[in-house]
Design a protein around this motif. Structure first.
Motif, PDB file in Angstrom:
ATOM      1  N   MET A  21      23.214  -4.892   7.794  1.00  0.00           N
ATOM      2  CA  MET A  21      23.647  -6.280   7.891  1.00  0.00           C
ATOM      3  C   MET A  21      22.478  -7.219   8.186  1.00  0.00           C
ATOM      4  N   ARG A  22      21.366  -6.670   8.567  1.00  0.00           N
ATOM      5  CA  ARG A  22      20.138  -7.448   8.744  1.00  0.00           C
ATOM      6  C   ARG A  22      19.129  -6.914   7.750  1.00  0.00           C
ATOM      7  N   PHE A  23      18.661  -7.778   6.821  1.00  0.00           N
ATOM      8  CA  PHE A  23      17.763  -7.324   5.766  1.00  0.00           C
ATOM      9  C   PHE A  23      16.510  -6.706   6.388  1.00  0.00           C
ATOM     10  N   PRO A  24      16.119  -5.505   5.948  1.00  0.00           N
ATOM     11  CA  PRO A  24      15.010  -4.794   6.592  1.00  0.00           C
ATOM     12  C   PRO A  24      13.643  -5.415   6.316  1.00  0.00           C
ATOM     13  N   ILE A  25      12.677  -5.011   7.136  1.00  0.00           N
ATOM     14  CA  ILE A  25      11.297  -5.458   6.962  1.00  0.00           C
ATOM     15  C   ILE A  25      10.573  -4.458   6.072  1.00  0.00           C
ATOM     16  N   TYR A  26      10.082  -4.926   4.940  1.00  0.00           N
ATOM     17  CA  TYR A  26       9.298  -4.074   4.048  1.00  0.00           C
ATOM     18  C   TYR A  26       7.825  -4.221   4.418  1.00  0.00           C
ATOM     19  N   GLN A  27       7.424  -3.412   5.406  1.00  0.00           N
ATOM     20  CA  GLN A  27       6.068  -3.493   5.943  1.00  0.00           C
ATOM     21  C   GLN A  27       5.149  -2.593   5.119  1.00  0.00           C
ATOM     22  N   CYS A  28       4.789  -3.092   3.935  1.00  0.00           N
ATOM     23  CA  CYS A  28       3.930  -2.315   3.047  1.00  0.00           C
ATOM     24  C   CYS A  28       3.117  -3.268   2.181  1.00  0.00           C
ATOM     25  N   SER A  29       2.030  -2.768   1.647  1.00  0.00           N
ATOM     26  CA  SER A  29       1.176  -3.604   0.799  1.00  0.00           C
ATOM     27  C   SER A  29       1.497  -3.444  -0.676  1.00  0.00           C
ATOM     28  N   ALA A  30       1.880  -2.231  -1.099  1.00  0.00           N
ATOM     29  CA  ALA A  30       2.099  -1.967  -2.530  1.00  0.00           C
ATOM     30  C   ALA A  30       3.430  -1.254  -2.744  1.00  0.00           C
ATOM     31  N   PHE A  31       3.881  -1.216  -3.998  1.00  0.00           N
ATOM     32  CA  PHE A  31       5.181  -0.655  -4.353  1.00  0.00           C
ATOM     33  C   PHE A  31       5.038   0.322  -5.521  1.00  0.00           C
ATOM     34  N   GLU A  32       5.775   1.415  -5.428  1.00  0.00           N
ATOM     35  CA  GLU A  32       5.712   2.468  -6.444  1.00  0.00           C
ATOM     36  C   GLU A  32       6.658   2.171  -7.600  1.00  0.00           C
ATOM     37  N   PHE A  33       6.244   2.583  -8.813  1.00  0.00           N
ATOM     38  CA  PHE A  33       7.082   2.440 -10.002  1.00  0.00           C
ATOM     39  C   PHE A  33       7.286   3.813 -10.638  1.00  0.00           C
ATOM     40  N   GLU A  34       8.482   4.013 -11.174  1.00  0.00           N
ATOM     41  CA  GLU A  34       8.786   5.291 -11.796  1.00  0.00           C
ATOM     42  C   GLU A  34       7.952   5.518 -13.052  1.00  0.00           C
ATOM     43  N   LYS A  35       7.733   4.449 -13.816  1.00  0.00           N
ATOM     44  CA  LYS A  35       7.004   4.564 -15.073  1.00  0.00           C
ATOM     45  C   LYS A  35       5.888   3.531 -15.156  1.00  0.00           C
ATOM     46  N   SER A  36       4.805   3.878 -15.778  1.00  0.00           N
ATOM     47  CA  SER A  36       3.686   2.958 -15.978  1.00  0.00           C
ATOM     48  C   SER A  36       4.107   1.758 -16.813  1.00  0.00           C
ATOM     49  N   GLU A  37       5.031   2.003 -17.756  1.00  0.00           N
ATOM     50  CA  GLU A  37       5.502   0.915 -18.608  1.00  0.00           C
ATOM     51  C   GLU A  37       6.207  -0.174 -17.795  1.00  0.00           C
ATOM     52  N   ASP A  38       6.935   0.230 -16.760  1.00  0.00           N
ATOM     53  CA  ASP A  38       7.622  -0.735 -15.898  1.00  0.00           C
ATOM     54  C   ASP A  38       6.612  -1.569 -15.106  1.00  0.00           C
ATOM     55  N   LEU A  39       5.575  -0.916 -14.609  1.00  0.00           N
ATOM     56  CA  LEU A  39       4.542  -1.627 -13.864  1.00  0.00           C
ATOM     57  C   LEU A  39       3.837  -2.638 -14.764  1.00  0.00           C
ATOM     58  N   GLU A  40       3.568  -2.240 -15.994  1.00  0.00           N
ATOM     59  CA  GLU A  40       2.933  -3.154 -16.951  1.00  0.00           C
ATOM     60  C   GLU A  40       3.833  -4.355 -17.220  1.00  0.00           C
ATOM     61  N   ALA A  41       5.121  -4.114 -17.373  1.00  0.00           N
ATOM     62  CA  ALA A  41       6.065  -5.192 -17.687  1.00  0.00           C
ATOM     63  C   ALA A  41       6.132  -6.220 -16.557  1.00  0.00           C
ATOM     64  N   VAL A  42       6.056  -5.759 -15.306  1.00  0.00           N
ATOM     65  CA  VAL A  42       6.079  -6.683 -14.184  1.00  0.00           C
ATOM     66  C   VAL A  42       4.810  -7.512 -14.153  1.00  0.00           C
TER      67      VAL A  42
END
Length: 406
Positions: A21-42
């Motif tokens: 009920m309280r949105f969590p803190i995403y205490q990180c610098s980078a984010f993982e992607f399942e596919k390289s193609e998805d990372l490229e698209a972003v």
């Protein structure tokens, strides 16, 4: 929904997978992607996603979306500080050889930014009397990229007539950018009164407790960026999102002034009680201002909703409250410092719109780097005190003032 209901129930972009009920803190610098193609698209802007917290982060996005829901804004970007918000917004709109119009009645650090960095980078800053629409019109030319001011000047408490200013700017396709820190959305509907971009120091009212720094750039979606030379290339590609796109893809990203996830979480909490705290602060401030007027030792008192204020008409027309700052003056520095040093509940400090009441002699502190002649031109006197009125019990604040005057 009403203001506080929106603050409590605005939905994040994605529901938490655990139903928190309280949105969590995403205490990180980078984010993982399942596919390289998805990372490229972003990276190419073909798909939404977070890749690096300097550009975006789920916790920061949740805060931005909550602000967007409350304000009815077109787009919102959160920054590390209020000064970062000013710098990012203006650097996105100007380049060397351009000019901007403003007033000399600005917060000290904002004034310093205009007088140093912008001049160093070849941007001309034109200072005008904003109550004189003909002076504004006379200073606009083909290189004018924006007009910047504050909804209530700090610490002089000057309130411009935004409808009159906007009418002149609209004739010349110049956007109106206003620092609305002193007058949050529940006091001042900036969009209604012609403000295209709002700059907010979230460190102040939104934080409330003075425990976190932050800033906001709020695009109200009212300016046609097709008519702005600097953003013309971005308008061709992004249309009405031109200003937000340049910030996200160039200025904001490259200057590295992003908010932290922890700060975003705390500011999001602050939004939930903002209306309650602002209303209490405004009520206290008006009562304190009237109380100060009755004291013979005090030679002047300024508050926008005092009936004898030069800005009462503008404030009454545009605001539903006068904000939490009261300025008043003694005859000299010695009397001023004696009063400040006797205060007990009201603290000596430089922040404003904290939950706690704070007082400072601006002439000798915030504007210390300026000459006496400059400070006189800015409407400052040696005996001036800026009092940021908090949410304490009013009787205690008045008693503290009275014992400090004794």
């Amino acid at each position: 929904m009403g203001f506080t209901t929106k603050a409590l129930h605005a939905k994040p972009a994605h529901k938490d997978q655990h139903g928190a009920m309280r949105f969590p803190i995403y205490q990180c610098s980078a984010f993982e992607f399942e596919k390289s193609e998805d990372l490229e698209a972003v990276f190419k802007g073909q798909k939404m996603g977070h890749v690096y917290t300097r550009s975006s982060n789920p916790s920061i996005e949740e805060f931005e979306l909550k602000v967007k829901a409350i304000s009815g804004a077109f787009g919102v970007i959160a920054t590390a500080t209020g000064m970062a918000a000013i710098a990012n917004a203006l650097f996105a709109l100007v380049k060397s050889g351009d000019n901007i119009i403003t007033t000399q009645y600005l917060f000290g650090n904002t004034l310093s930014l205009f007088q140093t960095l912008f001049s160093d980078f070849g941007v001309e800053v034109r200072y005008v009397d904003l109550s004189d629409v003909e002076a504004i019109r006379a200073n606009i030319d083909a290189k004018t990229r924006l007009l910047f001011c504050e909804s209530v000047s700090n610490p002089q408490l000057i309130v411009p007539d935004f409808s009159a200013i906007k009418a002149v700017l609209k004739e010349n396709n110049v956007p109106l950018i206003v620092d609305t820190t002193a007058t949050p959305w529940n006091i001042f509907d900036a969009k209604k009164h012609g403000v295209d971009i709002e700059i907010i120091s979230a460190t102040k009212y939104i934080s409330g407790g003075g425990h976190v720094l932050g800033g906001l750039i709020v695009d109200n979606g009212t300016f046609n960026w097709k008519n702005h030379v600097t953003l013309e290339p971005f308008f061709k590609k992004f249309g009405p999102f031109a200003f937000m796109a340049r910030l996200r893809k160039e200025t904001f990203r490259n200057l590295g002034s992003s908010l932290t996830a922890q700060s975003a979480y705390l500011l999001s909490l602050g939004l939930e009680t903002l209306d309650l705290r602002v209303q209490r602060s405004c009520k206290n401030a008006l009562a304190v201002a009237k109380h100060l007027q009755s004291k013979a030792e005090i030679i002047s008192v300024e508050y926008p909703l005092l009936e004898n204020s030069n800005y009462f008409a503008n404030a009454s027309k545009q605001f539903s409250g006068g904000g939490g700052i009261v300025s008043f003056s003694f005859s000299d520095k010695e009397t001023t410092y004696a009063f400040l040093n006797r205060l007990n509940i009201i603290k000596r400090g430089t922040n404003v719109q904290d939950n706690k009441s704070l007082a400072i002699a601006t002439y000798h502190t915030i504007y210390a780097e300026y000459s006496d002649e400059q400070k006189a031109a800015y409407g400052l006197t040696e005996g001036m005190i800026r009092l940021s009125v908090g949410i304490e019990d009013l009787e205690d604040l008045l008693a503290d003032i009275d014992q400090a005057l004794a």
